[in-house]
Each structure stands twice: as structure tokens, then as C-alpha cells.
Scaffold this active site. Structure first.
Site, PDB file in Angstrom:
ATOM      1  N   GLY A 257       0.836  -1.188   0.000  1.00  0.00           N
ATOM      2  CA  GLY A 257       0.000   0.000   0.000  1.00  0.00           C
ATOM      3  C   GLY A 257       0.877   1.246   0.000  1.00  0.00           C
ATOM      4  O   GLY A 257       2.057   1.188   0.362  1.00  0.00           O
TER       5      GLY A 257
ATOM      6  N   GLY B   5       0.326  -4.791   0.876  1.00  0.00           N
ATOM      7  CA  GLY B   5      -0.916  -4.662   0.110  1.00  0.00           C
ATOM      8  C   GLY B   5      -0.925  -5.459  -1.175  1.00  0.00           C
ATOM      9  O   GLY B   5      -1.985  -5.825  -1.685  1.00  0.00           O
TER      10      GLY B   5
ATOM     11  N   GLU C  33       6.011  -5.250   7.720  1.00  0.00           N
ATOM     12  CA  GLU C  33       5.354  -4.182   8.487  1.00  0.00           C
ATOM     13  C   GLU C  33       5.973  -3.932   9.860  1.00  0.00           C
ATOM     14  O   GLU C  33       5.971  -2.788  10.337  1.00  0.00           O
ATOM     15  CB  GLU C  33       3.855  -4.491   8.649  1.00  0.00           C
ATOM     16  CG  GLU C  33       3.045  -4.310   7.384  1.00  0.00           C
ATOM     17  CD  GLU C  33       3.124  -5.503   6.431  1.00  0.00           C
ATOM     18  OE1 GLU C  33       2.547  -5.410   5.338  1.00  0.00           O
ATOM     19  OE2 GLU C  33       3.755  -6.525   6.780  1.00  0.00           O
TER      20      GLU C  33
ATOM     21  N   ASP D 171      -1.224  -6.520   7.884  1.00  0.00           N
ATOM     22  CA  ASP D 171      -2.656  -6.225   7.804  1.00  0.00           C
ATOM     23  C   ASP D 171      -3.224  -6.850   6.526  1.00  0.00           C
ATOM     24  O   ASP D 171      -2.860  -7.946   6.169  1.00  0.00           O
ATOM     25  CB  ASP D 171      -2.885  -4.705   7.883  1.00  0.00           C
ATOM     26  CG  ASP D 171      -2.172  -3.940   6.760  1.00  0.00           C
ATOM     27  OD1 ASP D 171      -1.226  -4.485   6.165  1.00  0.00           O
ATOM     28  OD2 ASP D 171      -2.560  -2.788   6.478  1.00  0.00           O
TER      29      ASP D 171
END
Length: 381
Positions: free
Chosen positions: A70, A119, A142, A150
């Protein structure tokens, strides 16, 4: 589908027979998912699901990356301007897209010919067919950024063999295509030189039937050998050391292994954990453990609560600091706060899993009602 703005060119769409080929098109940014890309992908997936002429989605990336994750740099810029809710809206949309892909009623083939991180895993690993190549490089980095795995990662990491998911999620370990296939992140391994022929065969088949698609991909697939130093050869040690209940016990178990045998892999694993955000490690471990017992929808709802607390920075501001050190200033020397695992109480960890209470505008993630959910929302690993 005609572009309505220049930004929609970040996702290229080709119509070929009953297939739709989507190409992530931000090669200079390693196809990091901008807000516009997430909106466009969600719009396209929903439209194609309703279109009876579409049977198959092929998703790939332009350049040397499938998708590097992301666009967290854009999110951090919003946080620094006092607008964490703009970041929350980005994640709300992204997690909704992840859920649509995970519960999709049509076949999706993701061609992971390059970097797949964060992502990028969210738009592919939840889909039915995931093709790795000799160029694939997977990671969930992350914890080094002050975030946590996530995009529904607590669902798919917790379903990898043994405790391999805890290892990958906590350390940010990089996996190649052979390792992705071995652990189940990829469903097939196809040499990159054969991808154009595979794509041609999939289009020519004019079918969305999973057994037909699987058979076609199988014709182009190989069974690659794991490298001698692959972490997957160490699954016994990983299961032994990453199964304890706490991060402290995991590091202690690795320390005992290091004392018994000289192994560079153990030392580098300990180092990865010691340089990651302590807060991120604690919430990531709990998230993956809870994911073992939850479906994809519950995982995403929980992760949305977590990411909102991360962005608000009310417990720790490690996400902003991690992005400063790794992405902006690039000094690779984040100053985590709290700086030690033992300084992070159970109550602090618990806060990340609770609703955001002191904000009237805030709402939990509300996922869309999906057709035939019982049929399609099956673990694809």
C-alpha cells in the site's frame, strides 16, 4: 472500461474473450497501491462479478514488481498533517477490496512475477490462483515500519504450515518463488519465460471453471527446488521457537538454539526481531494467533480497529517514526517508543484490539454483503 481520469491509468484493463486482464501500472513506485488504484480495483472487481460475459480475472504488475504494498507514505503524510481519518478511509477501502477478492465468485489468477509485499499480498493471496516465478520476492515487512501484517494477513499467515506464518509475519523474512509454493502462499510455479504462453492459453480456454484453469496452469508449471539455505528447511526449529505464547519467549527460544549451534540464520532472525518495533511485534503476534480461529471477515474487522489505533498514535507513534526512518529520511535507525518489549503492558496491547471510543465519527469496518458466501469464502490456502 474507459478511463474517467488520468489516475485510472494506474490500473490498465484489457478485454480478451471472457477474460479481463488488470495490470497495476505504477512501475516507478513498484506498483504501490495509491488510493485511486484501490478505488479502481474495487470498482472493477464488483463490476466484473456482475457481468455475465466475464469469466476470469488475470491480475499482474508492470515492471519488476507485482505490487510492493500500500502507499503508506501517502498515509503518513496525512497523519503528519493531523488527518489520520484520511488514512483510515484508505484502509477501509483497501480492506473492503481484500474481502471482495477473498469471497469472489469468479476465478482470479494473480501472476506474481516480481516483488509482492504488504498490500500486494492483499490483492493476490486471497484469490484462488497465485502463480510464483523465479523473480518472485514475497515479504510482510510491516513490523520494521511500526505497523503489523494487515490486509487480512492474520488470516492467511495463520494458515501456513506450523508456525511459519508467525516467523514470516514477525521477522519480515523474504521468500522466493519456490518457498512461496512450498508453504502455500503460491498455488503454482511457472518460469517467467512461459507466462505469455500461459496467458494466451487461459484466454483461449474461454472458461472460468477452477478445474479447467488449474489444469491449464498445471501444463506450464514446474516444481522448483528449495535452496539449501531456505528457511523452509528449518520448519522444525521455526515450529519450536515461534510457537510460544509471547514475543519474549520466542526470542528466548531462538537464543537457546543459537547457544547450542552456530547458525547464521538463527542470528539474523534474532536480529530482525530486535530491530523491529516492540509494539508492532506484540500486536502482530496476538493478531496472527487470533486469526487462527477467525474467518477472513472477522480478521479484517479486527485489523481495521488495529490500524486506526496505529494511525491515531494514542498508544505509540512507531508507525510515523518507522516510515520516517525507512521511507523518508532513510537513516534506517528508528527510535521506537516504547523501546523495550517489557515496557509494553497487556493493557497497552489490548487497546489496539478495542473500538476507537473517544471519536463520535469513527465506525467499525462494515463489510459488504456477499452473494453465496458459504460457497466461496473457503480458505484458499
Amino acid at each position: 472500461m474507459a478511463s474517467t481520469s488520468g489516475e485510472t491509468n494506474q490500473v490498465l484493463v484489457e478485454e480478451k474473450s471472457s477474460a479481463r486482464i488488470l495490470t497495476l501500472n505504477r512501475p516507478k513506485q513498484l506498483n504501490a497501491l495509491s488510493d485511486a488504484m484501490v478505488s479502481r480495483l474495487l470498482e472493477l472487481f464488483l463490476a466484473f462479478e456482475e457481468d455475465p460475459s466475464v469469466k476470469l480475472i488475470i491480475l499482474k504488475g508492470k515492471g519488476r514488481a507485482f505490487c510492493s504494498g500500500g502507499d503508506v507514505a501517502a498515509v503518513v503524510r496525512e497523519i503528519n498533517q493531523g488527518n489520520w481519518k484520511s488514512g483510515a478511509n484508505y484502509f477501509r477501502k483497501e480492506f473492503t477490496m481484500n474481502y471482495v477478492i477473498a469471497t469472489y465468485s469468479k476465478a482470479q489468477v494473480s501472476i506474481l512475477n516480481g516483488i509482492v509485499m504488504g498490500g500486494g499480498a492483499g490483492v493476490s493471496i486471497h484469490g484462488r490462483f497465485r502463480i510464483a516465478t523465479e523473480n518472485s520476492l514475497f515479504a510482510m515487512p510491516e513490523t520494521a515500519l511500526g505497523l503489523f501484517p494487515d490486509i487480512g494477513a492474520s488470516y492467511f499467515l495463520s494458515r501456513l504450515p506450523g508456525f511459519f506464518g508467525e516467523y514470516v509475519g514477525l521477522t519480515g523474512a523474504r521468500l522466493n518463488g519456490a518457498e512461496m509454493l512450498a508453504c502455500g502462499l503460491a498455488t503454482h510455479f511457472v518460469p517467467s519465460e512461459r507466462l505469455p504462453l500461459l496467458e494466451e492459453a487461459l484466454i483461449k480456454a474461454n472458461s472460468g471453471a477452477p478445474e479447467v484453469i488449474s489444469s491449464i496452469i498445471g501444463r506450464f508449471s514446474q516444481m522448483p527446488n528449495l535452496k539449501k539455505n531456505s528457511a523452509y528447511h528449518r520448519l522444525d526449529i521455526i515450529n519450536k521457537c515461534f510457537s510460544p505464547r509471547t514475543v519474549e519467549e520466542i526470542i528466548a527460544a531462538l537464543g537457546r538454539e543459537a547457544a547450542e549451534k552456530k547458525d547464521d540464520w538463527i542470528s539474523s532472525t534474532i536480529q530482525s526481531l530486535k530491530t523491529a518495533s516492540p509494539t508492532s511485534l506484540k500486536i502482530s503476534l496476538r493478531s496472527i494467533r487470533e486469526g487462527r480461529l477467525q474467518g477472513i471477515g472477522k480478521c479484517l474487522v479486527r485489523e481495521f480497529r488495529m490500524v486506526c489505533h496505529v494511525m491515531r498514535g494514542d498508544i505509540s507513534k512507531d508507525f510515523v517514526e518507522g516510515c520516517r526512518a525507512i521511507l523518508f529520511d532513510k537513516d534506517k535507525n528508528p527510535k521506537w517508543e516504547p523501546s523495550k518489549l517489557e515496557s509494553i503492558s497487556g493493557e497497552m496491547v489490548e487497546c489496539y484490539f478495542s473500538k476507537v471510543k473517544d471519536d463520535d465519527d469513527w465506525e467499525d469496518l462494515k463489510l459488504p454483503v456477499r452473494p453465496n458466501l458459504a460457497t466461496y469464502a473457503i480458505a484458499k490456502l
